[in-house]
Scaffold this motif. Structure first.
Motif, PDB file in Angstrom:
ATOM      1  N   THR A   5     -24.706  10.073   6.418  1.00 29.38           N
ATOM      2  CA  THR A   5     -23.981  10.619   5.279  1.00 29.38           C
ATOM      3  C   THR A   5     -24.158  12.134   5.257  1.00 29.38           C
ATOM      4  O   THR A   5     -25.005  12.683   5.957  1.00 29.38           O
ATOM      5  N   THR A   6     -23.355  12.778   4.449  1.00 31.48           N
ATOM      6  CA  THR A   6     -23.415  14.232   4.367  1.00 31.48           C
ATOM      7  C   THR A   6     -23.215  14.702   2.932  1.00 31.48           C
ATOM      8  O   THR A   6     -22.523  14.052   2.154  1.00 31.48           O
ATOM      9  N   ARG A   7     -23.823  15.827   2.605  1.00 25.46           N
ATOM     10  CA  ARG A   7     -23.660  16.453   1.294  1.00 25.46           C
ATOM     11  C   ARG A   7     -22.699  17.640   1.393  1.00 25.46           C
ATOM     12  O   ARG A   7     -22.644  18.485   0.505  1.00 25.46           O
ATOM     13  N   GLU A  10     -20.237  18.370  -1.519  1.00 21.05           N
ATOM     14  CA  GLU A  10     -20.997  18.818  -2.691  1.00 21.05           C
ATOM     15  C   GLU A  10     -21.449  20.274  -2.531  1.00 21.05           C
ATOM     16  O   GLU A  10     -21.337  21.085  -3.465  1.00 21.05           O
ATOM     17  N   GLU A  37     -16.929  15.352   6.502  1.00 21.01           N
ATOM     18  CA  GLU A  37     -17.092  14.943   5.106  1.00 21.01           C
ATOM     19  C   GLU A  37     -16.845  13.458   4.902  1.00 21.01           C
ATOM     20  O   GLU A  37     -17.441  12.843   4.024  1.00 21.01           O
TER      21      GLU A  37
END
Length: 67
Positions: A5-7, A10, A37
């Motif tokens: 997963t990635t932030r 955000e 993303e």
């Protein structure tokens, strides 16, 4: 199964940065940022480091790999 997963979205939002702006800063196409993303693309180590530097954080703060 491990999950990636990635932030990224955000972090971009916090800096009011568009996908195209980030892509230009790290030398990739906007489509690459979109795929990152969505979790559809695993970045190279260099790209991951470049992205982390843009946001002033570590690679682990941007990209999460969970077992």
């Amino acid at each position: 199964m491990a999950e990636f997963t990635t932030r990224l979205k955000e972090l971009r939002a916090a800096k009011n940065m568009k996908q195209g702006e980030l892509a230009e800063l790290v030398g990739v196409r906007r489509e690459t940022i979109i795929r990152l993303e969505k979790g559809q693309y695993n970045p190279s180590l260099k790209l991951a480091i470049d992205i982390a530097r843009v946001f002033g954080c570590t690679v682990e703060d941007v990209f999460i790999f969970e077992e």
